[in-house]
Design an enzyme around this catalytic site. Structure first.
Site, PDB file in Angstrom:
ATOM      1  N   SER A   1      -3.212  -4.867  -9.569  1.00 40.56           N
ATOM      2  CA  SER A   1      -2.300  -5.676  -8.756  1.00 40.56           C
ATOM      3  C   SER A   1      -2.847  -7.043  -8.359  1.00 40.56           C
ATOM      4  CB  SER A   1      -1.877  -4.908  -7.502  1.00 40.56           C
ATOM      5  OG  SER A   1      -2.958  -4.767  -6.619  1.00 40.56           O
TER       6      SER A   1
ATOM      7  N   LYS B   1      -4.818  -7.030  -1.196  1.00 41.87           N
ATOM      8  CA  LYS B   1      -3.640  -7.890  -1.347  1.00 41.87           C
ATOM      9  C   LYS B   1      -3.916  -9.263  -0.734  1.00 41.87           C
ATOM     10  CE  LYS B   1      -1.260  -4.422  -2.953  1.00 41.87           C
ATOM     11  NZ  LYS B   1      -1.061  -4.291  -4.372  1.00 41.87           N
TER      12      LYS B   1
END
Length: 158
Positions: free
Chosen positions: A34, A77
């Site tokens: 990700s 993230k």
């Protein structure tokens, strides 16, 4: 006598490293895609655990670790919006408070056509996205997250 000093020094170094690891810095192996290409799978990143976002405030653009609201797993993230901001994505372009943002770490060709409606980030919350948008489960999926969920800041990431 000399052996005792070397052993004591080695023991002290080991204790200092343990203290550093437990309370200040932690190495984390990134297994997901990700955050690629910024942080490829298999990379080891260092987490600064001293200044979690909840106490020091989040900065847009910084990379953080947090517990996933879905399963509690540790995830990495990028913070793209903070408390009080409105965020949306139109044709792959991230808009914060209606202004398109420049994101050189995101491959725009792979997210062309990606949309999500406007979301307001609440008090003591942040909105996080993976740099590899097409392969990331992030705030588009689970919504803004509490700053208390952040476990640390990743050191040395652009």
């Amino acid at each position: 006598m000399r052996t005792t000093r070397i052993g004591a020094a080695a023991g002290l170094c080991l204790v200092l490293l343990l203290i550093l690891r437990l309370w200040f810095l932690e190495p984390v192996v990134v297994t997901a895609t990700s955050m690629a290409p910024t942080i490829p799978p298999g990379s080891i990143v260092w987490i600064n655990k001293v200044s979690p976002v909840g106490r020091a405030g989040a900065r847009i653009g910084e990379v953080v670790t947090l517990r996933s609201p879905d399963d509690g797993a540790l995830i990495v993230k990028r913070v793209v919006a903070v408390e009080g901001q409105n965020i949306s994505m139109q044709d792959g372009v991230l808009n914060v408070d209606g202004i398109p943002t420049r994101e050189p770490f995101v491959d725009q060709k792979t997210i062309d056509g990606m949309y999500f409606g406007e979301v307001r980030v609440g008090q003591n919350e942040i909105f996080v996205l993976g740099d590899n948008r097409e392969a990331s489960i992030d705030s588009r999926h689970f919504g803004p997250v509490s700053t208390d969920a952040v476990t640390g800041r990743v050191i040395g990431v652009p």
